[in-house]
Design an enzyme around this catalytic site. Structure first.
Site, PDB file in Angstrom:
ATOM      1  N   ASP A  30       0.734  -1.299  -0.089  1.00  0.00           N
ATOM      2  CA  ASP A  30       0.005   0.095   0.055  1.00  0.00           C
ATOM      3  C   ASP A  30       0.857   1.155  -0.083  1.00  0.00           C
ATOM      4  O   ASP A  30       1.823   1.374   0.494  1.00  0.00           O
ATOM      5  CB  ASP A  30      -0.927   0.017   1.317  1.00  0.00           C
ATOM      6  CG  ASP A  30      -2.072   0.867   1.115  1.00  0.00           C
ATOM      7  OD1 ASP A  30      -3.140   0.449   1.082  1.00  0.00           O
ATOM      8  OD2 ASP A  30      -1.768   2.291   1.046  1.00  0.00           O
ATOM      9  N   ASN A  85     -12.877  -3.171   2.377  1.00  0.00           N
ATOM     10  CA  ASN A  85     -13.916  -2.260   2.599  1.00  0.00           C
ATOM     11  C   ASN A  85     -14.846  -2.192   1.429  1.00  0.00           C
ATOM     12  O   ASN A  85     -14.260  -2.184   0.063  1.00  0.00           O
ATOM     13  CB  ASN A  85     -12.928  -0.881   2.270  1.00  0.00           C
ATOM     14  CG  ASN A  85     -12.330  -0.754   3.572  1.00  0.00           C
ATOM     15  OD1 ASN A  85     -12.646  -1.322   4.735  1.00  0.00           O
ATOM     16  ND2 ASN A  85     -11.115   0.117   3.606  1.00  0.00           N
ATOM     17  N   GLY A  91     -15.794   2.401   3.350  1.00  0.00           N
ATOM     18  CA  GLY A  91     -14.489   3.115   3.433  1.00  0.00           C
ATOM     19  C   GLY A  91     -13.703   2.982   2.120  1.00  0.00           C
ATOM     20  O   GLY A  91     -12.663   3.073   2.112  1.00  0.00           O
ATOM     21  N   GLN A  92     -14.491   2.272   1.147  1.00  0.00           N
ATOM     22  CA  GLN A  92     -13.731   2.042  -0.277  1.00  0.00           C
ATOM     23  C   GLN A  92     -13.566   3.234  -0.970  1.00  0.00           C
ATOM     24  O   GLN A  92     -14.452   3.993  -1.090  1.00  0.00           O
ATOM     25  CB  GLN A  92     -14.719   1.119  -1.053  1.00  0.00           C
ATOM     26  CG  GLN A  92     -14.038   0.626  -1.999  1.00  0.00           C
ATOM     27  CD  GLN A  92     -14.783  -0.494  -3.180  1.00  0.00           C
ATOM     28  OE1 GLN A  92     -15.863  -0.618  -2.669  1.00  0.00           O
ATOM     29  NE2 GLN A  92     -14.286  -1.243  -4.050  1.00  0.00           N
ATOM     30  N   HIS A  98      -9.972  -5.403  -3.547  1.00  0.00           N
ATOM     31  CA  HIS A  98      -8.905  -5.595  -2.985  1.00  0.00           C
ATOM     32  C   HIS A  98      -9.142  -5.990  -1.534  1.00  0.00           C
ATOM     33  O   HIS A  98     -10.112  -5.458  -0.877  1.00  0.00           O
ATOM     34  CB  HIS A  98      -8.016  -4.184  -3.051  1.00  0.00           C
ATOM     35  CG  HIS A  98      -8.431  -3.238  -2.614  1.00  0.00           C
ATOM     36  ND1 HIS A  98      -9.499  -2.211  -3.318  1.00  0.00           N
ATOM     37  CD2 HIS A  98      -8.473  -2.270  -1.456  1.00  0.00           C
ATOM     38  CE1 HIS A  98      -9.881  -1.115  -2.672  1.00  0.00           C
ATOM     39  NE2 HIS A  98      -9.286  -1.308  -1.476  1.00  0.00           N
ATOM     40  N   LEU A  99      -8.178  -6.734  -1.027  1.00  0.00           N
ATOM     41  CA  LEU A  99      -8.013  -6.982   0.312  1.00  0.00           C
ATOM     42  C   LEU A  99      -6.788  -6.361   0.941  1.00  0.00           C
ATOM     43  O   LEU A  99      -5.851  -6.411   0.260  1.00  0.00           O
ATOM     44  CB  LEU A  99      -7.877  -8.521   0.515  1.00  0.00           C
ATOM     45  CG  LEU A  99      -8.859  -9.665   0.355  1.00  0.00           C
ATOM     46  CD1 LEU A  99      -8.565 -10.920   0.351  1.00  0.00           C
ATOM     47  CD2 LEU A  99     -10.349  -9.150   1.044  1.00  0.00           C
ATOM     48  N   HIS A 100      -7.089  -5.865   2.176  1.00  0.00           N
ATOM     49  CA  HIS A 100      -5.837  -5.106   2.709  1.00  0.00           C
ATOM     50  C   HIS A 100      -5.494  -6.400   3.861  1.00  0.00           C
ATOM     51  O   HIS A 100      -6.133  -6.806   4.527  1.00  0.00           O
ATOM     52  CB  HIS A 100      -6.287  -3.951   3.790  1.00  0.00           C
ATOM     53  CG  HIS A 100      -6.804  -2.743   2.920  1.00  0.00           C
ATOM     54  ND1 HIS A 100      -6.177  -1.667   2.811  1.00  0.00           N
ATOM     55  CD2 HIS A 100      -8.211  -2.556   2.381  1.00  0.00           C
ATOM     56  CE1 HIS A 100      -6.728  -0.652   2.265  1.00  0.00           C
ATOM     57  NE2 HIS A 100      -7.969  -1.329   2.044  1.00  0.00           N
TER      58      HIS A 100
HETATM   59  P1  AMP Z   1      -9.753   1.377   0.290  1.00  0.00           P
HETATM   60  O1  AMP Z   1      -9.865   2.812   1.072  1.00  0.00           O
HETATM   61  O2  AMP Z   1     -10.133   0.288   0.860  1.00  0.00           O
HETATM   62  O3  AMP Z   1     -10.534   1.426  -1.361  1.00  0.00           O
HETATM   63  O4  AMP Z   1      -7.994   1.191   0.043  1.00  0.00           O
HETATM   64  C1  AMP Z   1      -7.490   1.995  -1.260  1.00  0.00           C
HETATM   65  C2  AMP Z   1      -6.001   1.765  -0.881  1.00  0.00           C
HETATM   66  O5  AMP Z   1      -5.315   1.821  -1.712  1.00  0.00           O
HETATM   67  C3  AMP Z   1      -5.502   2.736   0.234  1.00  0.00           C
HETATM   68  O6  AMP Z   1      -5.084   1.957   1.405  1.00  0.00           O
HETATM   69  C4  AMP Z   1      -4.643   3.478  -0.438  1.00  0.00           C
HETATM   70  O7  AMP Z   1      -3.390   3.835   0.167  1.00  0.00           O
HETATM   71  C5  AMP Z   1      -4.367   2.567  -1.540  1.00  0.00           C
HETATM   72  N1  AMP Z   1      -3.657   3.050  -2.931  1.00  0.00           N
HETATM   73  C6  AMP Z   1      -4.063   3.994  -3.683  1.00  0.00           C
HETATM   74  N2  AMP Z   1      -3.232   4.397  -4.804  1.00  0.00           N
HETATM   75  C7  AMP Z   1      -2.174   3.350  -4.702  1.00  0.00           C
HETATM   76  C8  AMP Z   1      -1.359   3.079  -5.333  1.00  0.00           C
HETATM   77  N3  AMP Z   1      -1.098   3.476  -6.486  1.00  0.00           N
HETATM   78  N4  AMP Z   1      -0.236   2.133  -4.923  1.00  0.00           N
HETATM   79  C9  AMP Z   1      -0.485   1.521  -3.979  1.00  0.00           C
HETATM   80  N5  AMP Z   1      -1.548   1.580  -3.072  1.00  0.00           N
HETATM   81  C10 AMP Z   1      -2.582   2.689  -3.428  1.00  0.00           C
END
Ligand code: AMP
Ligand code: ZN
Length: 112
Positions: A30, A85, A91-92, A98-100
């Protein structure tokens, strides 16, 4: 999908720190880590959100891939959190499924 940042990462058109790749899945660090280990796991084909994931086997593969990432990044034994999310209230912010995978510190509960 042409305008999707994670599709561009999957295609190698936008740089990322790749952690693991294969079998239609990809894991990368991330950009704004919320824990010492913070890896995102995506299917390489575009699916906007959990609500749009019609293929249950893809969800199983995604979760199994996240578990492998946790093992290979060394957080599995102490523990880690997998977050998904969905849509604005969830919170998406990036609309490619994607999974965190978060680890390397104790997690708090309840989440905000
Ligand atoms: P969400 O809020 O669950 O949609 O998560 C999106 C995640 O993507 C966030 O934690 C961002 O920090 C991450 N993110 C956005 N752009 C990038 C990128 N270019 N490379 C890596 N992570 C990213
Ligand atoms: Zn996409």
């Amino acid at each position: 999908m042409s305008n999707c940042i994670f599709c561009k990462i999957a295609a190698g058109e936008v740089p990322s720190q790749v952690v693991k790749k294969g079998d239609g899945m990809m894991a990368f660090k991330d950009l704004t880590p919320q824990a010492p280990t913070h890896v995102l796991v995506i299917p390489t084909t575009h699916v906007a959100s959990l609500n749009d994931a019609k293929d249950a086997s893809l969800l199983g593969k995604l979760l199994a891939f996240a578990r492998e990432v946790a093992l290979e990044t060394g957080v599995a034994t102490k523990g880690y959190r997998v977050v998904l999310n969905t849509n604005p209230d969830g919170g998406q912010t990036v609309f490619h499924l994607h999974l965190h995978v978060l680890g390397g510190r104790p997690m708090k509960w309840p989440p905000g």
